[in-house]
Design an enzyme around this catalytic site. Sequence first.
Site, short mmCIF file in Angstrom:
data_model
loop_
_atom_site.label_atom_id
_atom_site.label_comp_id
_atom_site.label_asym_id
_atom_site.label_seq_id
_atom_site.Cartn_x
_atom_site.Cartn_y
_atom_site.Cartn_z
N TRP A 174 7.46 -22.94 77.38
CA TRP A 174 6.81 -21.73 76.86
C TRP A 174 6.60 -21.77 75.34
O TRP A 174 5.93 -20.90 74.80
CB TRP A 174 7.67 -20.50 77.21
N ASN A 175 7.22 -22.74 74.64
CA ASN A 175 7.14 -22.66 73.18
C ASN A 175 5.75 -23.03 72.64
O ASN A 175 5.37 -22.61 71.55
CB ASN A 175 8.25 -23.46 72.50
N GLU A 234 9.54 -35.44 77.32
CA GLU A 234 9.79 -35.07 75.93
C GLU A 234 10.84 -33.97 76.02
O GLU A 234 10.55 -32.85 76.44
CB GLU A 234 8.49 -34.60 75.28
N PRO A 243 3.09 -24.17 84.97
CA PRO A 243 3.34 -23.61 83.63
C PRO A 243 4.63 -22.81 83.66
O PRO A 243 5.12 -22.44 84.73
CB PRO A 243 2.13 -22.70 83.41
N GLY A 273 10.62 -30.19 77.94
CA GLY A 273 11.59 -29.11 78.07
C GLY A 273 12.98 -29.60 77.71
O GLY A 273 13.11 -30.57 76.95
C1 SIN Z 1 5.01 -30.23 68.60
O1 SIN Z 1 4.16 -30.80 69.30
O2 SIN Z 1 4.84 -30.10 67.40
C2 SIN Z 1 6.29 -29.68 69.17
C3 SIN Z 1 6.46 -29.91 70.60
C4 SIN Z 1 7.71 -29.32 71.18
O3 SIN Z 1 8.34 -28.45 70.64
O4 SIN Z 1 8.06 -29.74 72.29
#
Ligand code: SIN
Length: 492
Positions: free
Chosen positions: A164-165, A265, A189, A243
């Site tokens: 969600w970020n 990631e 999502p 996540g």
């Molecule tokens: C980013 O792409 O800058 C951050 C990605 C994330 O917080 O997973």
Amino acid sequence: MASSQASVFGLKDSSLIKQQAFIDGKWLDANSGETISVTNPATREVLGTVPEMGLAETKQAIDAAAKAFPSWSATTAKHRHDTLMKLFALMNHHHDDLSRIITLENGKILAEGKGENTYSASFIEWFAEEAVRTYGEQIPSPLPGVRNVVIKQPVGVVSILTPWNFPSAMITRKLGAALAAGCTAVIKPPPETPFSCLALVELARRAGVPDGVINVVTTQKNVGEVGKEMCESKIVKKVSFTGSTAVAKLLAGMSASTLKKVSIEAGGNAPFIVFNDADMDQAVSAAILCKFRGTGQTCVCANRIYVQSAVYAEFASRLAEKVSQFKIGNGLDESTTHGPLIHDRAAEKVQAHIADAVSLGAQVLVGGTTVEGTSFFNPTILSDVPANARLNNEETFGPLAALTKFESEEEVIKLANDTDVGLAGYFFSRDIGRVWRVAEKLEVGMVGVNTGLLSQAVIPFGGIKESGLGREGGHGIDEYMNTKLIVFGGLA
Ligand code: SIN
């Protein structure tokens, strides 16, 4: 969706708000009729609902993606390039609406919502350009009459699970690569921020992406069975997840049952190091950006700030001066500098990290408290945080800058690397010898030297240790392709 609900978003094109999932080109409710409420974390207002789907709909989505794969993978790379460029143009055309959706469902300020839409669209543009460059190679053979040729082929159906970020950018970072390679996708999502994903899918449909190529399954309470199917199905050939490390391990374990390709990631615990010879203006501004971007809710946010003793007091007071000027509030209000955390649990974690560090001797320089009855947290600076504080081993994911003093380069490298994860790391120095030494010694996938911002579509984004597997952006299209060797024999 009823226009009265769409109007909560205040969009120019209210048809971008979809309250149904998307399977095989159709907008659908859950078989059970159940829904998930989505709320604005700044106001707690309900923005709308999406379907609570389960195993049956997930299988349906995977089957649709499998059915669409032969024809989508057979399109020319130029066709996929052109389709993605149409989507890129639509994301730019609807920039204001898409940015607003991000802000309303995630809580980040509108300037950051706009920044995210631009970042998100840049992945679509980048992978459109990569689509036409999935070159193979010819390898000279030591055997007479033999020619070796290597080609790249799309892996097939891809499962995409996102956080969600970054409600939009974490989808395009994966989906752009998948579509460019010729793969088809099923996306799950996050339940907190599904509307950005659904709006993107609507734009992909308008851009000409055929039915079944992109499918979206929304879920919250059934996430266990949905996630399991997305990872264990034999039809799915790749899983891409962003996540937490804990969930990443679960998904990787499930994907191992069919030895799928996996890109992960996961969490970070980024060290941010300021040496005595740093440019102090640069280091302070970078700390603000790196620590407080998205109210501290990014995987690459600084989590541990180490400052060398001669500049510690100056750095702490300059940082405190700037952070004291922050204004938390609704992201749509232009005077707001930082939005809320995504939910109360997130604010409770920040509070717990502060309480733990303070109990071990840290001092609160700024902030330190939640705003009662909300998920807003007052931006906080702690000084003299001891090495055994919980936050040194666990990502805070909130607006807490934790400062620790150090004396020597050796000492700080040891502290920085003393963690199971290794996504990003940052340091500030003007000594070229030190710059090379420290950049090489930090155990992370990405190093920022004299900068607090790494994120761009063109870079190989990803971590080492328990921060993940594979790289996204950059040459990340390779993660969605198989390498095939063809040996031609009997040639003159
Ligand atoms: C980013 O792409 O800058 C951050 C990605 C994330 O917080 O997973």
